[in-house]
Write an enzyme that holds these catalytic residues in place. Structure first.
Site, PDB file in Angstrom:
ATOM      1  CG  ASP A 224      -1.916   1.054   1.297  1.00 10.57           C
ATOM      2  OD1 ASP A 224      -2.769   1.061   0.402  1.00 10.57           O
ATOM      3  OD2 ASP A 224      -1.882   1.904   2.214  1.00 10.57           O
ATOM      4  CD  GLU A 273      16.042 -14.362   4.051  1.00  7.35           C
ATOM      5  OE1 GLU A 273      15.211 -14.843   4.864  1.00  7.35           O
ATOM      6  OE2 GLU A 273      16.705 -13.335   4.272  1.00  7.35           O
TER       7      GLU A 273
HETATM    8  C1  BGC Z   1      -5.533   2.303  -0.446  1.00  4.21           C
HETATM    9  C2  BGC Z   1      -6.661   3.156   0.034  1.00  4.21           C
HETATM   10  C3  BGC Z   1      -6.278   3.746   1.369  1.00  4.21           C
HETATM   11  C4  BGC Z   1      -4.930   4.464   1.288  1.00  4.21           C
HETATM   12  C5  BGC Z   1      -4.364   4.713   2.636  1.00  4.21           C
HETATM   13  C6  BGC Z   1      -4.502   3.373  -0.657  1.00  4.21           C
HETATM   14  O1  BGC Z   1      -3.844   3.516  -1.656  1.00  4.21           O
HETATM   15  O2  BGC Z   1      -5.782   1.599  -1.628  1.00  4.21           O
HETATM   16  O3  BGC Z   1      -7.857   2.450   0.116  1.00  4.21           O
HETATM   17  O4  BGC Z   1      -7.235   4.661   1.776  1.00  4.21           O
HETATM   18  O5  BGC Z   1      -3.993   3.699   0.596  1.00  4.21           O
HETATM   19  O6  BGC Z   1      -3.906   3.524   3.179  1.00  4.21           O
END
Ligand code: BGC
Length: 527
Positions: A224, A273
């Site tokens: 993310d 790994e």
């Molecule tokens: C996720 C979102 C989220 C954000 C903060 C993003 O890119 O896909 O849904 O709100 O990251 O974590």
């Protein structure tokens, strides 16, 4: 009930052609756990619900499942605010459920990718709570970005950065004695303090977290905000700018800094790994919004990550010329680093592509959505599907404000920066599985709750209603995925041969192993 058609049998995990990584042409299906299937009837999807529906995903013909976060979280941002990265939130189940889901998926030949959220934690994470308790000077504050404010008594934020969800990217804290204190940085909601990746403890913790989930058997991670971890030294002001967007590609001091690549080289060593056999390799896919596809390719150098979402593709409208340009750019940018191109049309952060590409009438929306899907599946590389697109679900645009949970909705006064209604709840409405009335088999309780209301018209879009109906979107996806799997010219590759086509039409040829295929997409309204 309509007859279930014979399922195409997908390969088992061990069947990947040797020498070619399984992810290079994988179709990866995003499950949004809150909205996929609710086994315990509380109105919220859960891991047991997903587990029970894995055969559906196997029969659909996808190769892997990516699960959005199901970790312990106060849900200020639907689970992207994690308070304990090693614990499953009780609303989704427990760690045994996660292990069982992974094992069942593997037994069905499906791989499992989990979300990792390294840019920020929840403000309920123990480190952050303790940092607040201990006050300025606490070493734990070094794991986040705490700063004194500007102005005579520190009453102004430390710099001019804005949160992606609207409003300042800084929130002021109170000292343990109650006096106004330092500010902390949150690129997203105030409940999501950003980690400071210069801190060794942060880097060590994430190494350990990778191992924790790899040991449980996951096949990879979706990272993310992969472009956000490193901030420019000194946290400089940006100056005049538009509201920062999650889906933006502006050059900013907190996105796509060169320093992030050191982190991914380190993570790659850990993934390696766990084995380098292309059939069983553990992979990572970056959610990296960057100014250009060339900058995205930096995340995919041979000693970094395996894939990145193609947001330039996702952001392109349904028009042949820009599509041809972005497809060409993608393939040209990925070729030098040897990474597979990826393609995506919908996810939990954007308006569903049926509605986005819509031409006004429901029939035209669907025709375009299907054409866009076939085009995507014909392109070389790997493709991402978002739950419900195989049912032709539209965006739900008329959710009452009172049920909306997207933090961006509250912060941006109900519209996004372009004045567009809807925000992100409209693509997160629970799936319709069966039956004539809500919750359409999403939960086992007849007439039971669902965390967002489903439109009554979804009765005819349910899995049950579409199964066995050759004209349905679901059967269309099933056929498309069988064709993609069986046709030698589809799947992995790094080039297409463009063919002459009238304006508004896209045509290309792919050939391999003595077979060839021509894909033609008409983006005009002419039939
Ligand atoms: C996720 C979102 C989220 C954000 C903060 C993003 O890119 O896909 O849904 O709100 O990251 O974590």
């Amino acid at each position: 009930m309509p007859q279930q058609p014979a399922a195409a049998s997908p390969p088992t995990v061990a069947d990947s052609p040797r020498g070619r990584g399984w992810w290079q042409d994988a179709v990866i299906y995003q499950v949004y756990p809150r909205s996929f299937a609710d086994a315990d009837g509380d109105g919220m999807g859960d891991l047991a619900g997903i587990r029970g529906r894995l055969p559906y995903l196997r029969d659909l013909g996808v190769d892997a499942v990516w699960l959005s976060p199901f970790y312990s979280s106060p849900q200020a941002d639907a689970g992207y605010d994690v308070s304990d990265y090693r614990v499953v939130d009780p609303m989704f189940g427990d760690l045994a459920d996660a292990g069982a889901l992974i094992d069942d998926a593997h037994a069905l030949g499906l791989r499992v990718i989990v979300d990792l959220v390294p840019n920020h934690a929840s403000d309920q994470h123990t480190w952050f709570r303790q940092a607040l308790r201990e006050g300025p000077g606490s070493p734990l504050r070094g794991r986040f970005h705490f700063r004194p404010g500007r102005g005579e008594s520190g009453e102004l934020p430390p710099n001019d950065w804005e949160s992606i969800f609207g409003g300042p990217a800084w929130t002021r804290t109170a000292n343990p004695d109650g006096a106004p204190g330092e500010w902390y940085l949150h690129l997203f909601a105030p409940q999501q303090p950003d980690f400071n990746w210069d801190s060794r403890a942060v880097a060590d913790e994430f190494r350990s977290l990778l191992r924790f989930w790899l040991d449980l058997g996951v096949d990879g991670f979706r990272i993310d905000v992969a472009h956000g971890l490193v901030k420019a030294a000194g946290l400089p002001d940006i100056g005049v700018h538009d509201q920062i967007k999650l889906l933006g590609n502006a050059v900013l001091p907190f996105f796509d800094q060169d320093g992030v690549h050191e982190i991914y080289r380190d993570w790659r060593r850990i993934l390696d790994e766990y084995g380098t056999d292309p059939a069983t390799r553990r992979i990572a896919v970056a959610e990296a919004w960057t100014p250009s596809l060339d900058r995205t390719a930096n995340y995919l150098r041979p000693d970094e990550l395996h894939q990145a979402f193609n947001f330039q593709y996702l952001s392109t409208g349904w028009a042949a010329e820009p599509l041809r340009a972005v497809i060409g750019d993608t393939l040209d940018s990925m070729r030098p680093v040897g990474a597979p191109a990826t393609w995506v049309l919908s996810n939990h952060d954007v308006v569903r592509h049926r509605t986005r590409f819509g031409g006004g009438s429901a029939e035209q929306d669907l025709r375009r959505a299907r054409a866009a899907t076939l085009l995507m599946l014909a392109l070389p590389g790997s493709a991402y599907l978002y739950q419900g697109e195989e049912l032709g679900l539209p965006e739900v645009l008329d959710l009452p404000d009172s049920v909306r949970q997207d933090p961006a909705f509250g912060r941006a006064q109900g519209t996004d920066s372009e004045g567009q209604e809807g925000m992100r709840d409209g693509c997160r409405v629970p799936l319709p599985w069966s039956g004539p009335a809500a919750p359409f088999g999403f939960s086992p309780v007849e007439g039971g709750p669902s965390w967002l209301p489903q439109p009554a018209e979804w009765a005819k879009l349910s899995v049950e209603a579409q199964t066995g109906d050759a004209s349905s979107t679901l059967e269309f996806y099933r056929r498309a995925l069988v064709t993609r799997r069986e046709h030698p010219a589809l799947g992995a590759g790094d080039a297409v041969e463009w063919l002459d086509a009238p304006q508004g039409v896209l045509a290309f040829r792919r050939a391999a192993a003595g077979s060839a295929l021509v894909c033609t997409a008409n983006t005009t309204t002419a039939r």
